[in-house]
Design an enzyme around this catalytic site. Sequence first.
Site, PDB file in Angstrom:
ATOM      1  N   LYS A   1     -67.148  -5.055  -8.875  1.00 22.01           N
ATOM      2  CA  LYS A   1     -67.755  -4.288  -9.750  1.00 22.01           C
ATOM      3  C   LYS A   1     -66.856  -3.636 -10.695  1.00 22.01           C
ATOM      4  CE  LYS A   1     -70.533  -3.153  -6.440  1.00 22.01           C
ATOM      5  NZ  LYS A   1     -70.197  -4.336  -5.268  1.00 22.01           N
TER       6      LYS A   1
ATOM      7  N   THR B   1     -57.090   3.442  -7.093  1.00 23.89           N
ATOM      8  CA  THR B   1     -58.355   4.368  -6.953  1.00 23.89           C
ATOM      9  C   THR B   1     -59.295   3.660  -5.719  1.00 23.89           C
ATOM     10  OG1 THR B   1     -59.377   2.922  -8.811  1.00 23.89           O
ATOM     11  CG2 THR B   1     -58.369   4.913  -9.231  1.00 23.89           C
ATOM     12  N   SER B   2     -58.693   2.636  -5.013  1.00 22.58           N
ATOM     13  CA  SER B   2     -59.489   2.058  -3.965  1.00 22.58           C
ATOM     14  C   SER B   2     -59.279   2.920  -2.504  1.00 22.58           C
ATOM     15  CB  SER B   2     -59.190   0.595  -3.945  1.00 22.58           C
ATOM     16  OG  SER B   2     -59.770   0.097  -5.118  1.00 22.58           O
ATOM     17  N   ARG B   3     -58.360   2.483  -1.938  1.00 21.03           N
ATOM     18  CA  ARG B   3     -58.201   2.991  -0.475  1.00 21.03           C
ATOM     19  C   ARG B   3     -56.487   3.317  -0.430  1.00 21.03           C
ATOM     20  NH1 ARG B   3     -62.629   4.299  -0.859  1.00 21.03           N
ATOM     21  NH2 ARG B   3     -64.307   3.972   0.601  1.00 21.03           N
TER      22      ARG B   3
ATOM     23  N   GLU C   1     -54.897  10.756   3.951  1.00 18.32           N
ATOM     24  CA  GLU C   1     -55.911  11.740   3.236  1.00 18.32           C
ATOM     25  C   GLU C   1     -56.683  12.415   3.988  1.00 18.32           C
ATOM     26  OE1 GLU C   1     -57.731   9.215   0.046  1.00 18.32           O
ATOM     27  OE2 GLU C   1     -59.602   9.681   1.064  1.00 18.32           O
TER      28      GLU C   1
ATOM     29  N   ASP D   1     -55.482   8.071  -6.617  1.00 17.77           N
ATOM     30  CA  ASP D   1     -56.627   8.926  -6.174  1.00 17.77           C
ATOM     31  C   ASP D   1     -57.046   8.722  -4.946  1.00 17.77           C
ATOM     32  OD1 ASP D   1     -58.937  10.261  -6.965  1.00 17.77           O
ATOM     33  OD2 ASP D   1     -60.277   8.620  -6.455  1.00 17.77           O
TER      34      ASP D   1
ATOM     35  N   HIS E   1     -59.144  11.935  -4.405  1.00 13.46           N
ATOM     36  CA  HIS E   1     -60.486  10.711  -4.081  1.00 13.46           C
ATOM     37  C   HIS E   1     -61.755  11.249  -4.994  1.00 13.46           C
ATOM     38  CE1 HIS E   1     -61.773   7.778  -0.958  1.00 13.46           C
ATOM     39  NE2 HIS E   1     -62.488   7.452  -1.946  1.00 13.46           N
ATOM     40  N   GLN E   2     -61.496  11.360  -6.228  1.00 15.81           N
ATOM     41  CA  GLN E   2     -62.554  12.068  -6.909  1.00 15.81           C
ATOM     42  C   GLN E   2     -62.979  11.015  -7.987  1.00 15.81           C
ATOM     43  OE1 GLN E   2     -59.949  15.284  -9.126  1.00 15.81           O
ATOM     44  NE2 GLN E   2     -61.374  14.390 -10.956  1.00 15.81           N
TER      45      GLN E   2
END
Length: 344
Positions: A154, A229-231, A260, A255, A292-293
């Site tokens: 997605k 921006t995933s993991r 983290e 991100d 992680h925003q």
Amino acid sequence: MNKVCFFDTKPYDKIFFDQMKNQFGLEIEYFETKLGSKTAFMAKGFEAVVAFVNDIIDKETIDTLYDCGVRILAMRSAGYNNIDFKAAYGKIHVVRVPAYSPYAVAEHAIALLLTLNRKIHRAYSRTREFNFSLNGLMGFDLYGKTVGVVGTGKIGRVFMDICKGFGMNILAYDPFPIEDSDIQYVSLEELCKESDIISLHCPLTKDSFHMINKKTIKLMKKGVYIINTSRGALINTEDLLNAIKDEKIGGACLDVYEEETELFYEDMSYAIIQDDVLSRLISMPNVLVTSHQAFFTEEALHNIAETTLSNLREYFDDKVLTNEICYQCTKSENCPKDKNKRCF
Ligand code: NAD
């Protein structure tokens, strides 16, 4: 009213959940602490637990929740790599929010890329001090560049649509390609070799763990930009840091970060950060870190609250658990959910 407790809650979570909780017949108690083996006992007296991405939901945590009488765990996230599904199977149903706004995450990935490439973060600080020099602020056109998208789910697909708007060439890698699509799929190796920018949009699994490492980095073009921006653990961060020092990687937009858990979502501005890898990364002029925003938009938070509460209502009303996941999901073709409404 069914009683539910939340772990790792922040003030912004409460706004959206409080608006909707009555409509779903739920009474909520919010805990700020993270869920883990030492805090799981706090769930005693609650029928359900709601958790988030940096909670550690291992076997010990699951067993304690089970002993407390909890039978459903609702993740208010899409990712679920922090759960021991084998331990949960047969004891606690796990539901999640599979999609809340792919736009939020894809747009954040683009925001990071544009900011880092055009040095907007540096220009902003400079002009606030009336420093109008352009030295060191040069970027490159995105038009005509090749972007490699890892994971065409997605978020990856929204990201590709935005890149098309910039006139970029797009390559993609996904072990489960979308059939009959116009996406140009290549191997991960070819994607690494051909891309000027690589953006990661796949889940963290044992196959994708450290997929960006010194071997894959070696294949890449000098000056490549990497967006994650995933993991965090999709990237071997030490290898990334070394490649930035060697000037092989031209920019990193992060991100997420593999270590983290104890840092992100907290104000650590008064603390002595013990994580030298993260400190070094943050000190680099060509690295941009956000905590992680990527998901953090009004629309996403509204959808997260609505789906999480609806997932819980389905459980309490003995309905099919639409968004349930279990460790069998990846291997079983005959899912018991089709017959029994639930995974077990
Ligand atoms: P999705 O399930 O729609 O798509 C994931 C895609 O990755 C699928 O097409 C799948 O086939 C592919 N994939 C699986 N294993 C792969 C591998 N080893 N290599 C390449 N591709 C692989 O998921 P989505 O909604 O697009 O979300 C993608 C990821 O984004 C999530 O797994 C989550 O980790 C992350 N995420 C981050 C945030 C954030 O705030 N930073 C928010 C939401 C999601």
